[in-house]
Every structure is written in structure tokens, then in C-alpha cells.
Write an enzyme that holds these catalytic residues in place. Structure first.
Site, mmCIF file in Angstrom:
data_model
loop_
_atom_site.group_PDB
_atom_site.id
_atom_site.type_symbol
_atom_site.label_atom_id
_atom_site.label_comp_id
_atom_site.label_asym_id
_atom_site.label_seq_id
_atom_site.Cartn_x
_atom_site.Cartn_y
_atom_site.Cartn_z
ATOM 1 N N LYS A 13 0.823 -1.224 0.000
ATOM 2 C CA LYS A 13 0.000 0.000 0.000
ATOM 3 C C LYS A 13 0.846 1.259 0.000
ATOM 4 C CE LYS A 13 -2.268 -0.387 3.869
ATOM 5 N NZ LYS A 13 -1.780 -1.632 4.452
ATOM 6 N N ARG A 88 -9.074 1.655 9.056
ATOM 7 C CA ARG A 88 -8.705 0.281 9.400
ATOM 8 C C ARG A 88 -9.819 -0.392 10.191
ATOM 9 N NH1 ARG A 88 -2.711 0.888 9.074
ATOM 10 N NH2 ARG A 88 -1.778 -1.153 9.191
ATOM 11 N N ARG A 127 11.528 -6.147 5.077
ATOM 12 C CA ARG A 127 11.370 -4.694 5.071
ATOM 13 C C ARG A 127 12.324 -4.044 6.074
ATOM 14 N NH1 ARG A 127 5.362 -2.520 4.992
ATOM 15 N NH2 ARG A 127 5.211 -3.429 7.056
ATOM 16 N N ARG A 160 11.621 -2.486 11.424
ATOM 17 C CA ARG A 160 10.564 -1.903 12.245
ATOM 18 C C ARG A 160 10.201 -2.902 13.330
ATOM 19 N NH1 ARG A 160 5.863 0.051 8.172
ATOM 20 N NH2 ARG A 160 4.656 -0.891 9.823
ATOM 21 N N ARG A 171 -0.390 -8.582 13.524
ATOM 22 C CA ARG A 171 -0.966 -7.542 12.664
ATOM 23 C C ARG A 171 -1.870 -8.153 11.594
ATOM 24 N NH1 ARG A 171 3.668 -4.715 10.236
ATOM 25 N NH2 ARG A 171 2.287 -3.004 9.705
HETATM 26 P P1 AMP Z 1 1.245 0.776 8.935
HETATM 27 O O1 AMP Z 1 2.474 1.550 8.717
HETATM 28 O O2 AMP Z 1 0.073 1.268 8.119
HETATM 29 O O3 AMP Z 1 1.437 -0.698 8.794
HETATM 30 O O4 AMP Z 1 0.801 1.042 10.455
HETATM 31 C C1 AMP Z 1 1.664 0.703 11.529
HETATM 32 C C2 AMP Z 1 0.881 0.667 12.836
HETATM 33 O O5 AMP Z 1 0.324 1.968 13.111
HETATM 34 C C3 AMP Z 1 -0.299 -0.287 12.867
HETATM 35 O O6 AMP Z 1 0.071 -1.624 13.136
HETATM 36 C C4 AMP Z 1 -1.117 0.339 14.007
HETATM 37 O O7 AMP Z 1 -0.540 0.052 15.257
HETATM 38 C C5 AMP Z 1 -0.938 1.830 13.745
HETATM 39 N N1 AMP Z 1 -1.971 2.316 12.804
HETATM 40 C C6 AMP Z 1 -1.792 2.711 11.511
HETATM 41 N N2 AMP Z 1 -2.942 3.086 10.940
HETATM 42 C C7 AMP Z 1 -3.900 2.927 11.887
HETATM 43 C C8 AMP Z 1 -5.312 3.114 11.912
HETATM 44 N N3 AMP Z 1 -5.988 3.551 10.832
HETATM 45 N N4 AMP Z 1 -5.966 2.834 13.066
HETATM 46 C C9 AMP Z 1 -5.315 2.404 14.159
HETATM 47 N N5 AMP Z 1 -3.991 2.179 14.203
HETATM 48 C C10 AMP Z 1 -3.276 2.437 13.082
#
Ligand code: AMP
Length: 219
Positions: A13, A88, A127, A160, A171
Site C-alpha cells: 500500500k 482500518r 522490510r 521496524r 498484525r
Molecule cells: P502501517 O504503517 O500502516 O502498517 O501502520 C503501523 C501501525 O500503526 C499499525 O500496526 C497500528 O498500530 C498503527 N496504525 C496505523 N494506521 C492505523 C489506523 N488507521 N488505526 C489504528 N492504528 C493504526
């Protein structure tokens, strides 16, 4: 153009959202990037969410929605936006609808990137991210020019915390429970296009543009 990108963690994404933002002058909004930058800067929000991200759980809806609401108000969103990692949950999707309709706007399309789970696990585990500027790399698909160093700022590349295997699995479980139902939410509104996220970055990008064309969002 107002777009949402849906897809499991590691489905690509972020990479696709950046390409879309660059090609169509859209604001790229990724709550995960914002949270990580707040953590690096040691802000109050960063301290609040650090443990949540490390465990692979979701930040609460109210905090996340406030963050997105503010970003979408910025002038940079005038030409539209691409949301990467938001919504989400169904309640975030409903909030997004309210935010947009309050401004007389609506979403144009949700594009769901479909990638096999085995491939996702492999991608997430290869990653890396720059510890200084946050730029993402994939050792298999988009490696840095010099091993372990960021191309842009020379910072050290790190894994990360939420890309460790146990967290990736958590996740994915969170994704299946809370985020996957969003496909049905947008399909019901006639706003969903499913695109295969497998293969080269550029191939996937072409598929996304084809989906946009099909919906008359491109000339
Ligand atoms: P990402 O980089 O999109 O994979 O997001 C990393 C982490 O940020 C996720 O595993 C959540 O802990 C938090 N996070 C990102 N987007 C959201 C969202 N829309 N709602 C809640 N937590 C989020």
C-alpha cells in the site's frame, strides 16, 4: 481524486500510495508513518502509541480519526488525497464518510490490494526503514544502494519493531478481524475495486491505474 488503499500489512500500500500521490498530485496520508515519526521525535502522541505499534495492535479510533481529520483539512489536500492505512475499522470508515460529507465531498474509490499471506510474511520480514528519516526499503524489491544505509540521508536501516515475525502475525490477525470487513463496506457502496498486488511495483501500479480508468477517474 479521493482514494483509499486497502490491503494487509505488507501488501505494498505504502509504495503504491506514494506513486499515486506523485503522479496525480494527491496528498499521501499514512497514519502509520505519522505515528512512527511522532515516536522518533518523542512527542506525547509518540509515547502514547509506541507500545501499541510494537505489539501490532491498533491505535484507538478517536486518536486516529482526529489525526486524519486535521491532515485532510490541509491545503495540500486540495487536489485530493490517497489514504494509506486508514480506515482500518468500520467506525473509522464511517468517520471518514462523515468528515467528507461535512465538506460536501465524497470518496471516489477504495482500491484493495490482494496479496497471498505467505508472500506478505516474506515481504514484511525483508522490510527495513531508515532510523533517521523513516524512508522504507525492501531488501528483495527495493534495496538501498549501499547495504544498511539510507539512500537519502545515510541513516542506518533498521527493522521496524512491528515487522518482527510474531508481531507481523498479530498484525495480520488484527487485519483479518477489523480491516478485512471494509472491503464489503465499500463494495456495498459500489466503491470497491480489487487489484492483484502480486508482482513488480510497476505492474501493480498499472493495474491500479486501469481500475481508476474503469471508474472514469482518469482521462
Ligand atoms: P502501517 O504503517 O500502516 O502498517 O501502520 C503501523 C501501525 O500503526 C499499525 O500496526 C497500528 O498500530 C498503527 N496504525 C496505523 N494506521 C492505523 C489506523 N488507521 N488505526 C489504528 N492504528 C493504526
Amino acid at each position: 481524486m479521493r482514494l483509499v488503499l486497502l490491503g494487509a500489512p505488507g501488501s505494498g500500500k505504502g509504495t503504491q500510495a506514494k506513486l499515486l500521490a506523485a503522479e496525480f498530485g494527491l496528498l499521501h496520508v499514512a497514519p502509520g508513518d505519522i505515528f512512527r515519526s511522532e515516536i522518533r521525535s518523542g512527542t506525547e502522541l509518540g509515547r502514547l502509541v509506541e507500545g501499541i505499534l510494537a505489539r501490532g495492535e491498533l491505535v484507538d479510533d478517536a486518536t486516529t480519526i482526529r489525526l486524519i481529520d486535521t491532515r485532510l483539512l490541509s491545503e495540500e489536500a486540495n487536489e485530493g488525497f490517497v489514504l494509506d492505512g486508514f480506515p482500518r475499522t468500520i467506525s473509522q470508515a464511517e468517520a471518514l464518510d462523515r468528515i467528507l460529507s461535512g465538506r460536501g465531498e465524497s470518496l471516489d474509490l477504495a482500491v484493495a490490494l490482494e496479496v497471498d499471506e505467505g508472500a506478505i510474511l516474506k515481504r514484511a520480514l525483508s522490510r527495513r526503514v531508515c532510523s533517521q528519516c523513516g524512508k522504507p526499503y525492501n531488501l528483495a524489491l527495493e534495496p538501498p544502494k549501499m547495504a544498511g544505509k539510507c539512500d537519502d540521508c545515510g541513516g542506518e536501516l533498521v527493522t521496524r519493531k512491528d515487522d518482527l515475525e510474531s508481531t507481523v502475525k498479530e498484525r495480520l490477525a488484527v487485519y483479518r478481524e477489523f480491516t478485512e470487513p471494509l472491503s464489503a463496506y465499500y463494495a456495498e457502496k459500489g466503491l470497491l475495486e480489487v487489484v492483484s498486488g502480486e508482482g513488480e511495483v510497476n505492474e501493480v501500479f498499472l493495474r491500479i491505474k486501469e481500475a481508476l480508468r474503469k471508474r472514469n477517474l482518469l482521462e
